[in-house]
Design a protein around this motif. Sequence first.
Motif, PDB file in Angstrom:
ATOM      1  N   UNK A 183      93.591   2.074  86.504  1.00 53.83           N
ATOM      2  CA  UNK A 183      94.115   0.793  86.054  1.00 53.83           C
ATOM      3  C   UNK A 183      93.397  -0.339  86.768  1.00 53.83           C
ATOM      4  N   UNK A 184      93.276  -1.464  86.095  1.00 52.45           N
ATOM      5  CA  UNK A 184      92.602  -2.618  86.684  1.00 52.45           C
ATOM      6  C   UNK A 184      93.279  -3.043  87.974  1.00 52.45           C
ATOM      7  N   UNK A 185      94.600  -3.015  87.985  1.00 52.77           N
ATOM      8  CA  UNK A 185      95.347  -3.495  89.146  1.00 52.77           C
ATOM      9  C   UNK A 185      95.068  -2.686  90.409  1.00 52.77           C
ATOM     10  N   UNK A 186      94.651  -1.438  90.247  1.00 55.34           N
ATOM     11  CA  UNK A 186      94.448  -0.582  91.415  1.00 55.34           C
ATOM     12  C   UNK A 186      93.052  -0.693  92.013  1.00 55.34           C
ATOM     13  N   UNK A 187      92.157  -1.407  91.335  1.00 53.68           N
ATOM     14  CA  UNK A 187      90.776  -1.515  91.833  1.00 53.68           C
ATOM     15  C   UNK A 187      90.704  -2.569  92.923  1.00 53.68           C
ATOM     16  N   UNK A 188      90.021  -2.259  93.999  1.00 52.33           N
ATOM     17  CA  UNK A 188      89.862  -3.181  95.121  1.00 52.33           C
ATOM     18  C   UNK A 188      88.390  -3.340  95.485  1.00 52.33           C
ATOM     19  N   UNK A 189      88.078  -4.428  96.156  1.00 54.78           N
ATOM     20  CA  UNK A 189      86.698  -4.673  96.574  1.00 54.78           C
ATOM     21  C   UNK A 189      86.215  -3.572  97.502  1.00 54.78           C
ATOM     22  N   UNK A 190      84.944  -3.239  97.389  1.00 49.36           N
ATOM     23  CA  UNK A 190      84.384  -2.163  98.203  1.00 49.36           C
ATOM     24  C   UNK A 190      84.122  -2.600  99.633  1.00 49.36           C
ATOM     25  N   UNK A 191      83.954  -3.907  99.849  1.00 51.39           N
ATOM     26  CA  UNK A 191      83.566  -4.388 101.165  1.00 51.39           C
ATOM     27  C   UNK A 191      82.084  -4.219 101.434  1.00 51.39           C
ATOM     28  N   UNK A 192      81.367  -3.826 100.406  1.00 49.71           N
ATOM     29  CA  UNK A 192      79.929  -3.596 100.532  1.00 49.71           C
ATOM     30  C   UNK A 192      79.170  -4.903 100.745  1.00 49.71           C
ATOM     31  N   UNK A 193      78.079  -4.845 101.489  1.00 48.24           N
ATOM     32  CA  UNK A 193      77.257  -6.019 101.748  1.00 48.24           C
ATOM     33  C   UNK A 193      76.126  -6.082 100.726  1.00 48.24           C
ATOM     34  N   UNK A 194      75.883  -7.272 100.192  1.00 48.53           N
ATOM     35  CA  UNK A 194      74.833  -7.463  99.194  1.00 48.53           C
ATOM     36  C   UNK A 194      73.823  -8.512  99.650  1.00 48.53           C
ATOM     37  N   UNK A 195      72.606  -8.351  99.134  1.00 49.60           N
ATOM     38  CA  UNK A 195      71.560  -9.348  99.378  1.00 49.60           C
ATOM     39  C   UNK A 195      71.177 -10.109  98.118  1.00 49.60           C
ATOM     40  N   UNK A 313      71.496  -2.754  98.653  1.00 48.61           N
ATOM     41  CA  UNK A 313      72.190  -4.044  98.781  1.00 48.61           C
ATOM     42  C   UNK A 313      72.014  -4.938  97.553  1.00 48.61           C
ATOM     43  N   UNK A 314      72.145  -4.356  96.382  1.00 47.26           N
ATOM     44  CA  UNK A 314      71.999  -5.085  95.115  1.00 47.26           C
ATOM     45  C   UNK A 314      73.212  -4.833  94.231  1.00 47.26           C
ATOM     46  N   UNK A 315      73.688  -5.897  93.604  1.00 48.42           N
ATOM     47  CA  UNK A 315      74.622  -5.786  92.487  1.00 48.42           C
ATOM     48  C   UNK A 315      73.815  -6.094  91.243  1.00 48.42           C
ATOM     49  N   UNK A 316      73.721  -5.143  90.316  1.00 49.99           N
ATOM     50  CA  UNK A 316      72.963  -5.337  89.079  1.00 49.99           C
ATOM     51  C   UNK A 316      73.902  -5.216  87.889  1.00 49.99           C
ATOM     52  N   UNK A 317      73.785  -6.154  86.953  1.00 46.91           N
ATOM     53  CA  UNK A 317      74.654  -6.190  85.779  1.00 46.91           C
ATOM     54  C   UNK A 317      73.788  -6.197  84.529  1.00 46.91           C
ATOM     55  N   UNK A 318      74.103  -5.327  83.574  1.00 40.03           N
ATOM     56  CA  UNK A 318      73.385  -5.271  82.304  1.00 40.03           C
ATOM     57  C   UNK A 318      74.310  -5.812  81.214  1.00 40.03           C
ATOM     58  N   UNK A 319      73.857  -6.897  80.579  1.00 42.42           N
ATOM     59  CA  UNK A 319      74.645  -7.555  79.546  1.00 42.42           C
ATOM     60  C   UNK A 319      74.118  -7.216  78.153  1.00 42.42           C
ATOM     61  N   UNK A 320      74.746  -7.788  77.167  1.00 45.58           N
ATOM     62  CA  UNK A 320      74.436  -7.597  75.752  1.00 45.58           C
ATOM     63  C   UNK A 320      72.943  -7.630  75.453  1.00 45.58           C
ATOM     64  N   UNK A 321      72.487  -6.763  74.559  1.00 51.50           N
ATOM     65  CA  UNK A 321      71.080  -6.763  74.181  1.00 51.50           C
ATOM     66  C   UNK A 321      70.698  -5.523  73.404  1.00 51.50           C
ATOM     67  N   UNK A 322      69.685  -5.660  72.570  1.00 53.73           N
ATOM     68  CA  UNK A 322      69.180  -4.544  71.781  1.00 53.73           C
ATOM     69  C   UNK A 322      68.213  -3.702  72.615  1.00 53.73           C
TER      70      UNK A 322
END
Length: 383
Positions: A183-195, A313-322
């Motif tokens: 469930x969405x409510x149960x998800x918490x931040x990882x505390x991970x460090x990002x650059x 140390x990366x957060x990568x997001x893939x959005x809409x696209x063909x």
Amino acid sequence: MATKVLVVDDSSFFRRRVSEIVNQDPDLEVVGVAVNGQEAVDMAAQLKPQVITMDIEMPVMDGITAVRKIMAANPTPILMFSSLTHDGAKATLDALDAGALDFLPKRFEDIASNKDDAIKLLQQRVKALGRRRLYKPRTSSTTSRVVGSSLSNAATSVKPSLSARSTTASSASQLNSASNSTSVASIRASGKKYKALLIGTSTGGPVALQKILTAFPANYPHPILLIQHMPAAFTPAFASRLNSLCKIEVKEAQTGDVLKPGCAYLAPGGMQLMVEKSGSLGRLKVIAGNADMNYKPSVDITFASASKAFGSEVMAVVLTGMGADGREGARMLKTAGSTIWAQDEASCVVYGMPQAVASAGISSLSIALENMAEAIIKETARG
């Protein structure tokens, strides 16, 4: 049943050419042509096409006004044809703001070097939009799909109001068998460090990026790399527009740029963007790249370079696209320990790129566009 298409252009030659190309595909059918924006508005109501191709500069009513009126009265996926000039870029971005979903260069030689490839690409774009059901943001909470051995690997924090949809059943069958639903409510931040935060996208990306980046605070603690499939003439105008709308700084990336927090760097069209380790944050390099590359810029290339520069140390997001650009670069990032998210199917204009990383078990979450900024900020807000 063939997808019904309305072709709108004041040039009889261009109307005829686009109609011929569309009708060559057995899955497509031109059901009408309009010579100006007002006719387009009227015919959209009468013919109920599933896709509209739209010119920008026309008599009686211009294409941007027509898009706005059609989307208000008879919402329909619209593909704009644009000139590859600075003014053409600004007008196309205005059309996307008005509700158009995609665009292509008006000169076919600018679509692809090979005529047959240009025809095929136009047909593919029209068919992709024809499959699109116009999206309405959800208001109720659903569930997120977390892929991996543990919740900490999912690395996210989301408010209970976040609606993050799992992939479709057909895609889900290809996902890691160890997948867990939470469930969405149960998800918490990882505390991970990002650059760094990296975002890759294509069809539908300009609107998606604008929605996400305008929600970021001025003091966002990381540099952001944006890889949007877009012609070279468009990226300066797009970067300028985002910069005028966002609290963070947005600029077109240049070789030698030293990454700084709270600044987003847009990959230049027609080039490849790479990040190199330099000091605590990194430095950018813009190169021509291989002439045979399908995408310039390519999400894969930027993601791959970030995996070498920043490792986990990366957060990568893939959005809409063909297509599937970003899948292999995301795989490299995940192998290095980075966090990969994807936009969910329902909020995508085209669920190609996000599906590629989701079905391969590379992304840990599929999240609705309207909640993506909140989710990213929650996970990465630590300096």
